[in-house]
Design a protein around this motif. Structure first.
Motif, PDB file in Angstrom:
ATOM      1  N   VAL A  31       0.717  -1.174  -0.101  1.00 54.32           N
ATOM      2  CA  VAL A  31      -0.096  -0.019  -0.074  1.00 54.32           C
ATOM      3  C   VAL A  31       0.796   1.239  -0.162  1.00 54.32           C
ATOM      4  CG1 VAL A  31      -0.356   0.316   2.376  1.00 54.32           C
ATOM      5  CG2 VAL A  31      -2.044   1.149   1.036  1.00 54.32           C
ATOM      6  N   LYS A  32       1.975   1.274   0.833  1.00 54.69           N
ATOM      7  CA  LYS A  32       2.641   2.607   0.944  1.00 54.69           C
ATOM      8  C   LYS A  32       3.229   2.981  -0.441  1.00 54.69           C
ATOM      9  CE  LYS A  32       3.503   2.435   5.934  1.00 54.69           C
ATOM     10  NZ  LYS A  32       4.380   2.112   6.871  1.00 54.69           N
ATOM     11  N   ALA A  36       2.730   6.072  -3.058  1.00 54.80           N
ATOM     12  CA  ALA A  36       3.769   6.850  -3.457  1.00 54.80           C
ATOM     13  C   ALA A  36       3.730   7.175  -4.761  1.00 54.80           C
ATOM     14  CB  ALA A  36       5.140   6.481  -2.895  1.00 54.80           C
ATOM     15  N   PHE A  37       3.675   6.126  -5.542  1.00 54.99           N
ATOM     16  CA  PHE A  37       3.695   5.972  -6.920  1.00 54.99           C
ATOM     17  C   PHE A  37       2.389   6.781  -7.396  1.00 54.99           C
ATOM     18  CE2 PHE A  37       2.419   4.070 -11.102  1.00 54.99           C
ATOM     19  CZ  PHE A  37       3.320   4.225 -11.690  1.00 54.99           C
ATOM     20  N   ALA A  38       1.228   6.687  -6.840  1.00 56.53           N
ATOM     21  CA  ALA A  38       0.221   7.543  -7.476  1.00 56.53           C
ATOM     22  C   ALA A  38       0.346   9.074  -6.901  1.00 56.53           C
ATOM     23  CB  ALA A  38      -1.152   6.877  -6.972  1.00 56.53           C
ATOM     24  N   VAL A  51      -7.065   6.719  -5.716  1.00 53.38           N
ATOM     25  CA  VAL A  51      -6.548   5.583  -6.611  1.00 53.38           C
ATOM     26  C   VAL A  51      -6.080   4.411  -5.899  1.00 53.38           C
ATOM     27  CG1 VAL A  51      -4.593   5.182  -8.091  1.00 53.38           C
ATOM     28  CG2 VAL A  51      -6.218   7.361  -8.365  1.00 53.38           C
ATOM     29  N   VAL A  52      -5.509   4.541  -4.838  1.00 54.23           N
ATOM     30  CA  VAL A  52      -4.883   3.267  -4.256  1.00 54.23           C
ATOM     31  C   VAL A  52      -6.037   2.371  -3.798  1.00 54.23           C
ATOM     32  CG1 VAL A  52      -3.717   2.543  -2.085  1.00 54.23           C
ATOM     33  CG2 VAL A  52      -2.863   4.274  -3.384  1.00 54.23           C
ATOM     34  N   GLN A  53      -7.175   3.024  -3.352  1.00 53.77           N
ATOM     35  CA  GLN A  53      -8.461   2.234  -2.808  1.00 53.77           C
ATOM     36  C   GLN A  53      -8.872   1.284  -4.055  1.00 53.77           C
ATOM     37  OE1 GLN A  53      -9.068   1.458   0.290  1.00 53.77           O
ATOM     38  NE2 GLN A  53      -7.374   2.868   0.635  1.00 53.77           N
ATOM     39  N   GLU A  54      -8.955   2.218  -5.110  1.00 56.23           N
ATOM     40  CA  GLU A  54      -9.413   1.085  -6.264  1.00 56.23           C
ATOM     41  C   GLU A  54      -8.491   0.267  -6.923  1.00 56.23           C
ATOM     42  OE1 GLU A  54     -11.186   3.488  -9.837  1.00 56.23           O
ATOM     43  OE2 GLU A  54     -10.968   5.404  -8.449  1.00 56.23           O
ATOM     44  N   VAL A  55      -7.094   0.563  -6.737  1.00 55.41           N
ATOM     45  CA  VAL A  55      -5.946  -0.292  -6.998  1.00 55.41           C
ATOM     46  C   VAL A  55      -6.264  -1.865  -6.386  1.00 55.41           C
ATOM     47  CG1 VAL A  55      -3.708  -1.087  -6.856  1.00 55.41           C
ATOM     48  CG2 VAL A  55      -4.291   1.162  -7.758  1.00 55.41           C
ATOM     49  N   PHE A  56      -6.610  -1.638  -5.005  1.00 59.37           N
ATOM     50  CA  PHE A  56      -6.697  -2.892  -4.241  1.00 59.37           C
ATOM     51  C   PHE A  56      -7.999  -3.384  -4.482  1.00 59.37           C
ATOM     52  CE2 PHE A  56      -3.005  -1.028  -2.506  1.00 59.37           C
ATOM     53  CZ  PHE A  56      -1.867  -2.427  -2.247  1.00 59.37           C
ATOM     54  N   ARG A  81      -1.119   3.594 -12.332  1.00 64.42           N
ATOM     55  CA  ARG A  81      -0.766   4.627 -13.412  1.00 64.42           C
ATOM     56  C   ARG A  81      -2.095   4.538 -14.343  1.00 64.42           C
ATOM     57  NH1 ARG A  81       2.381   1.704 -16.965  1.00 64.42           N
ATOM     58  NH2 ARG A  81       0.578   1.445 -18.251  1.00 64.42           N
ATOM     59  N   ASN A  82      -2.728   3.589 -14.639  1.00 62.66           N
ATOM     60  CA  ASN A  82      -4.065   3.824 -15.433  1.00 62.66           C
ATOM     61  C   ASN A  82      -5.041   4.465 -14.811  1.00 62.66           C
ATOM     62  OD1 ASN A  82      -2.567   2.416 -17.627  1.00 62.66           O
ATOM     63  ND2 ASN A  82      -3.489   0.351 -16.967  1.00 62.66           N
TER      64      ASN A  82
END
Length: 190
Positions: A31-32, A36-38, A51-56, A81-82
Motif C-alpha cells: 500500500v505505501k 507514493a507512486f500514485a 486511486v490506491v483504494q481502487e487499485v486494491f 498508473r492507468n
C-alpha cells in the motif's frame, strides 16, 4: 513456535483462492509504495488515496487471473498508473465542460461585453503560445492543454522534472507579459 512468513507467490496463490488474510497481508506489503507512486503522478494526497483504494479493489476483483510468479508490485503500479491517468483525463474534461458553461453564460450576458472580453483574451493567449520557442510551446501544451503533470511531460519528452518546471514558469511568464502588453484581461486564465 516459529512464524514462517509466506512468500509473495504463496500469498498470491492464497489470494487466487479467495483468502482475505492473504489480501490483507499483500495490502500491508504494497500500500505505501503504491500510494507514493500514485502521488507522484497526481500530486494530490486525496486523489492518490482514492486511486490506491481502487487499485486494491481491482486486485481483489482480478485475483483469479493473477500469475503467482510475476511481481505483484509491477501489476499494482500498472493499475495505479492507468487509474491516475483516467483521473487526469477526467479533470481535463471537466475543465473543458466548465469553460463551455462559462462561454454559454457569458454569451447570455445582456451586453455581451464579458463574452467579447473572454473571447479576445483567449485569442491573445493562443497567439502568445504560438510565439513561445518550440520546446517551451510543446511543454506548455502538454501540461496546460493536455493535462499532463510535470513528471508525465518529463517522461514523455525525455527531460528532467526541473526542466519542465523551469520551462513552464518561463512560458507562463511570457504569456502574461504578452497579455499585459496587448491589454488583454488576465483574470480569465491565470
Amino acid at each position: 513456535m516459529r512464524v514462517v512468513k509466506d512468500s509473495e507467490a504463496e500469498l498470491v496463490l492464497k489470494l487466487k483462492n479467495g483468502s482475505e488474510t492473504a489480501f490483507s497481508l499483500l495490502y500491508e506489503r504494497h500500500v505505501k509504495r503504491t500510494y507514493a507512486f500514485a502521488l507522484k503522478i497526481l500530486k494530490s494526497p486525496v486523489l492518490a488515496e482514492d486511486v490506491v483504494q481502487e487499485v486494491f479493489v481491482k486486485l481483489w476483483e482480478t485475483a483469479a487471473k493473477l500469475e503467482p510468479n510475476l511481481p505483484l508490485q509491477s501489476y499494482l503500479f500498472t493499475i495505479a498508473r492507468n487509474l491516475s491517468l483516467n483521473v487526469i483525463r477526467k479533470a481535463a474534461k471537466e475543465t473543458m465542460i466548465t469553460e463551455e458553461i462559462a462561454r454559454y453564460a457569458l454569451d447570455r450576458d445582456d451586453n455581451g461585453l464579458a463574452f467579447a472580453q473572454y473571447k479576445q483574451t483567449k485569442e491573445f493567449v493562443s497567439r502568445a503560445v504560438e510565439l513561445l520557442p518550440p520546446q517551451r510551446k510543446k511543454i506548455y501544451e502538454l501540461c496546460h492543454g493536455s493535462g499532463y503533470s510535470y513528471k508525465q511531460a518529463a517522461e514523455e519528452l525525455g527531460l528532467k522534472d526541473a526542466t519542465i518546471n523551469s520551462q513552464m514558469v518561463k512560458a507562463i511568464r511570457s504569456i502574461k507579459k504578452y497579455l499585459l502588453r496587448n491589454g488583454a484581461l488576465l483574470s480569465w486564465f491565470f
